[in-house]
Design an enzyme around this catalytic site. Structure first.
Site, PDB file in Angstrom:
ATOM      1  N   LEU A  33      42.236  43.625  43.223  1.00 16.60           N
ATOM      2  CA  LEU A  33      43.486  44.287  43.606  1.00 16.60           C
ATOM      3  C   LEU A  33      44.568  44.165  42.540  1.00 16.60           C
ATOM      4  O   LEU A  33      44.670  43.158  41.847  1.00 16.60           O
ATOM      5  CB  LEU A  33      43.986  43.680  44.920  1.00 16.60           C
ATOM      6  N   HIS A  37      47.304  48.701  44.764  1.00 16.93           N
ATOM      7  CA  HIS A  37      46.758  48.385  46.095  1.00 16.93           C
ATOM      8  C   HIS A  37      47.824  47.696  46.941  1.00 16.93           C
ATOM      9  O   HIS A  37      47.969  47.983  48.132  1.00 16.93           O
ATOM     10  CB  HIS A  37      45.578  47.417  45.978  1.00 16.93           C
ATOM     11  N   SER A 186      44.855  50.798  37.588  1.00 19.02           N
ATOM     12  CA  SER A 186      43.480  51.008  38.032  1.00 19.02           C
ATOM     13  C   SER A 186      42.707  49.727  37.749  1.00 19.02           C
ATOM     14  O   SER A 186      42.962  49.053  36.743  1.00 19.02           O
ATOM     15  CB  SER A 186      42.859  52.157  37.228  1.00 19.02           C
TER      16      SER A 186
END
Ligand code: PAF
Length: 282
Positions: A33, A37, A186
């Site tokens: 994460l 997120h 990402s």
């Protein structure tokens, strides 16, 4: 915060909330994460009484030459981060828990919009996403599900099958979280070498330049060609640079809102990004 690894355990944890008609928010993830997120979880926290986050690296959405085996699995670190942003339940099942050991004969294939953009380079990817997300929706039974707009095509595919199959929940798209230099966050950014990490923000800069050119009246085809030139000169191997409507329909001219999409490789790392450009009101 609890962690459940079985469907039964998750149901037992959620049943009291269901019985009390609490609003359940769900953030599906593959773990490793980052702030992107965590922003999904923060959005869920604002809207929902109970927030569930799944962490599951879904084998059926990876192609044979993709990074399923090497995909970073960082459960302990993820649990700490999730506890800090107020997640209530982490659902971290095994592959066996999700898929059992009998063959799966059911597929969920969303036509047209999956055979475009990332679907061309990643055949079967969106089918795999649609199956796992549907399974997770059935397991968690949330009222709201939260997805990042960085995976714009994935979000469109999920909205489509939720609508087509009358899945009783609302899908919420959350704006892209970017690093200070503009790179869309990402999990795969971690694969970039230091040198390529410094080049990677060029994608967002190129999207911003494209937006300015469109708003200044440059023809769409020329804007897309300029993006290609800039990214190639910076060292990217461009997979696609495309313009679509927000519903992913092809568009030839900037005569309505447009989403500019980029997928490009830097070294071995494939990066994607997008930017929505609003058509100026008359
Ligand atoms: O976006 C992702 O991380 C995955 O595609 C998802 C939605 C969790 C399904 O595995």
């Amino acid at each position: 915060m609890k962690t459940e690894t079985t469907i039964q355990g998750l149901s037992a944890s959620l049943n009291p909330a269901r019985a009390a008609r609490k609003i359940i928010g769900f953030v599906p993830t593959m773990g490793n994460l980052h702030e992107g997120h965590l922003n999904l979880v923060r959005e869920a926290r604002k809207l929902c009484d109970v927030v569930v986050v799944s962490i599951f690296v879904n084998p059926i959405q990876f192609g044979p030459n993709e990074d399923f085996d090497s995909y970073p699995r960082t459960l302990e670190q993820d649990q700490h981060l999730l506890a800090e942003v107020g997640c209530d339940i982490v659902f971290a099942p095994t592959v066996e828990q999700m898929y059992g050991n009998k063959p799966r004969l059911t597929n969920i294939a969303v036509s047209d919009i999956t055979n475009d953009l990332c679907g061309l380079q990643r055949p079967g990817h969106f089918d795999g996403v649609a199956v796992v997300v549907t399974k997770l929706f059935n397991i968690v039974q949330p009222n709201f599900a939260f997805f990042g707009q960085k995976d714009f095509q994935q979000l469109a595919v999920i909205r489509q099958f939720v609508r087509d199959l009358n899945i009783p929940l609302e899908v919420i798209g959350v704006p892209i979280t970017r690093a200070e230099d503009g790179l869309a966050l990402s999990s795969r950014n971690g694969y970039l070498s230091a040198e390529n990490r410094a080049i990677a923000p060029t994608i967002y800069k190129t999207l911003q330049t494209a937006e300015a050119e469109l708003l200044a009246g440059t023809a769409l085809a020329e804007v897309l060609a300029n993006m290609n030139t800039t990214l190639t000169a910076a060292g990217f191997v461009v997979d696609y640079i495309e313009a679509r409507t927000p519903e992913l329909q092809k568009i030839e001219q900037f005569d309505q809102d447009v989403v500019l999409f980029v997928a490009a490789k830097l070294g071995a790392t494939r990066l994607i990004d997008n930017l929505q450009v609003k058509y100026p009101a008359a």
